[in-house]
Design a protein around this motif. Sequence first.
Motif, PDB file in Angstrom:
ATOM      1  N   UNK A 283       0.834  -1.207   0.000  1.00 52.24           N
ATOM      2  CA  UNK A 283       0.000   0.000   0.000  1.00 52.24           C
ATOM      3  C   UNK A 283       0.867   1.255   0.000  1.00 52.24           C
ATOM      4  N   UNK A 284       1.940   1.225   0.775  1.00 54.83           N
ATOM      5  CA  UNK A 284       2.842   2.378   0.848  1.00 54.83           C
ATOM      6  C   UNK A 284       3.552   2.624  -0.476  1.00 54.83           C
ATOM      7  N   UNK A 285       3.785   1.577  -1.249  1.00 53.47           N
ATOM      8  CA  UNK A 285       4.416   1.738  -2.563  1.00 53.47           C
ATOM      9  C   UNK A 285       3.581   2.644  -3.463  1.00 53.47           C
ATOM     10  N   UNK A 286       2.255   2.671  -3.218  1.00 54.89           N
ATOM     11  CA  UNK A 286       1.347   3.458  -4.049  1.00 54.89           C
ATOM     12  C   UNK A 286       1.067   4.830  -3.458  1.00 54.89           C
ATOM     13  N   UNK A 287       1.632   5.121  -2.288  1.00 54.95           N
ATOM     14  CA  UNK A 287       1.374   6.419  -1.660  1.00 54.95           C
ATOM     15  C   UNK A 287       2.679   7.145  -1.397  1.00 54.95           C
ATOM     16  N   UNK A 288       2.977   7.429  -0.128  1.00 55.75           N
ATOM     17  CA  UNK A 288       4.136   8.268   0.165  1.00 55.75           C
ATOM     18  C   UNK A 288       5.357   7.470   0.609  1.00 55.75           C
ATOM     19  N   UNK A 289       5.283   6.157   0.446  1.00 54.28           N
ATOM     20  CA  UNK A 289       6.422   5.256   0.687  1.00 54.28           C
ATOM     21  C   UNK A 289       6.975   5.350   2.108  1.00 54.28           C
ATOM     22  N   UNK A 290       6.043   5.312   3.070  1.00 56.86           N
ATOM     23  CA  UNK A 290       6.451   5.320   4.480  1.00 56.86           C
ATOM     24  C   UNK A 290       5.524   4.396   5.261  1.00 56.86           C
ATOM     25  N   UNK A 291       6.105   3.512   6.065  1.00 48.60           N
ATOM     26  CA  UNK A 291       5.317   2.613   6.905  1.00 48.60           C
ATOM     27  C   UNK A 291       5.760   2.771   8.355  1.00 48.60           C
ATOM     28  N   UNK A 292       4.785   2.974   9.230  1.00 49.73           N
ATOM     29  CA  UNK A 292       5.037   3.086  10.669  1.00 49.73           C
ATOM     30  C   UNK A 292       4.486   1.842  11.358  1.00 49.73           C
ATOM     31  N   UNK A 293       5.304   1.216  12.196  1.00 47.71           N
ATOM     32  CA  UNK A 293       4.879   0.040  12.948  1.00 47.71           C
ATOM     33  C   UNK A 293       4.473   0.436  14.364  1.00 47.71           C
ATOM     34  N   UNK A 294       3.483  -0.281  14.901  1.00 47.15           N
ATOM     35  CA  UNK A 294       3.015  -0.050  16.271  1.00 47.15           C
ATOM     36  C   UNK A 294       3.244  -1.320  17.089  1.00 47.15           C
ATOM     37  N   UNK A 295       3.774  -1.174  18.292  1.00 48.34           N
ATOM     38  CA  UNK A 295       3.926  -2.322  19.181  1.00 48.34           C
ATOM     39  C   UNK A 295       4.046  -1.842  20.622  1.00 48.34           C
ATOM     40  N   UNK A 296       4.305  -2.756  21.526  1.00 49.11           N
ATOM     41  CA  UNK A 296       4.624  -2.444  22.918  1.00 49.11           C
ATOM     42  C   UNK A 296       5.743  -3.377  23.363  1.00 49.11           C
ATOM     43  N   UNK A 297       6.788  -3.434  22.500  1.00 45.07           N
ATOM     44  CA  UNK A 297       7.876  -4.388  22.710  1.00 45.07           C
ATOM     45  C   UNK A 297       8.714  -4.084  23.938  1.00 45.07           C
ATOM     46  N   UNK A 298       8.624  -2.875  24.470  1.00 39.92           N
ATOM     47  CA  UNK A 298       9.400  -2.546  25.658  1.00 39.92           C
ATOM     48  C   UNK A 298       8.840  -3.183  26.924  1.00 39.92           C
TER      49      UNK A 298
END
Length: 375
Positions: A197-212
């Motif tokens: 999806x990002x390839x077709x838009x602004x080429x940025x992906x943000x991941x969400x987690x609580x790995x800490x």
Amino acid sequence: MTQYKIPVLSGDGIGPEIIAEGKKVVDVAGEKFGFDVEWIDYPHGADHYLETGELISEDTLKELSGYPAIYLGSIGDPRIAPGVLEKGILLTARFYFDQYINLRPVKLLEGVWTPLKDKTAKDIDFTVVRENTEDFYIGIGGRAKKGESKDLLEVKRTLYSAKFGLDIETDSEEIGYQIGLISKEGTQRVMEYAFDLAEKSRKHVSSVDKANVLSDIYGFWREEFEAVASKHPDITTDFNFVDAITMWFVKNPEWFDVVVTPNMFGDIITDLGAMIQGGLGLAPGGNINPQGTSMFEPIHGSAPKYKGMNKVNPIATIWAGAMLIEQLGEKEAADSIVGAIQQNILNAKVRTYDMGGSNGTSDVGDDIARLVREG
């Protein structure tokens, strides 16, 4: 002319009213862009459950699996205990059809008020890709009384099955527990969708987690994100703890393009996304299986107190209808519907109460249909 058959679950409360407007607008788009939709109504919801005791049967699910998309109104009724209809119909369908992506456009349309000071339509325009079948929403857990007990918990998915045999010993009077699970396969496929999806838009992906804090389950998520990102070197990425991303959605929504998130965190942050784009009445969603049966709906509830009053805002449902026909390949028609929604808002002549107007649900549907036809 291309023909489509689309099942409809109008559901409860305001569901039938808002679905009627969505169908109306899609039908007009079909007339203009050369396709026809045959709507196939299914009764499943509160009334059907109270009359028959059935939520949704295996036979019905098998029948629905023959269609590419389902149009859903809203599920929930005060006559029935909370969660019964939602789990028995909505979650059952998501799992049965393996709708592993929950797709939420968070887009502020021009002319819509946002509670974020000094932010405009150019600042709030991103997409949340929520994993939709795993995490703490797999629905397995239980309770144990003081002493020793055993439990066997099982989750079955298209990709795998897993069993948890528990030997429980506690001196607490009673405990409750819930099992969360993510798989390599399930995590990778939703992330690949987000990167595509990002390839077709602004080429940025943000991941969400609580790995800490939850390092086993969300540390695994973070590792898989890094692995998928390595295959997309032209895409920039960043990591966000879920508590931090709620701050950034409010302070700097313009930072985001595509956000990919585990199931539970996605459920939380997409409601925040709905509010910064103007409210639940403007928030559509899709439950996607790219190779199977998808389901499209507004993300708000059934609002039973407004049932039959022709009062509520149908825009989220109409927008969900646009997402549905885009999934079918009718992108030009889908864009026309979103453009008509935008024009309706800018004209500021036909609006429901939540947007400062006095018009009814059907009035807004009529106006958007007119704008599609004349556009």
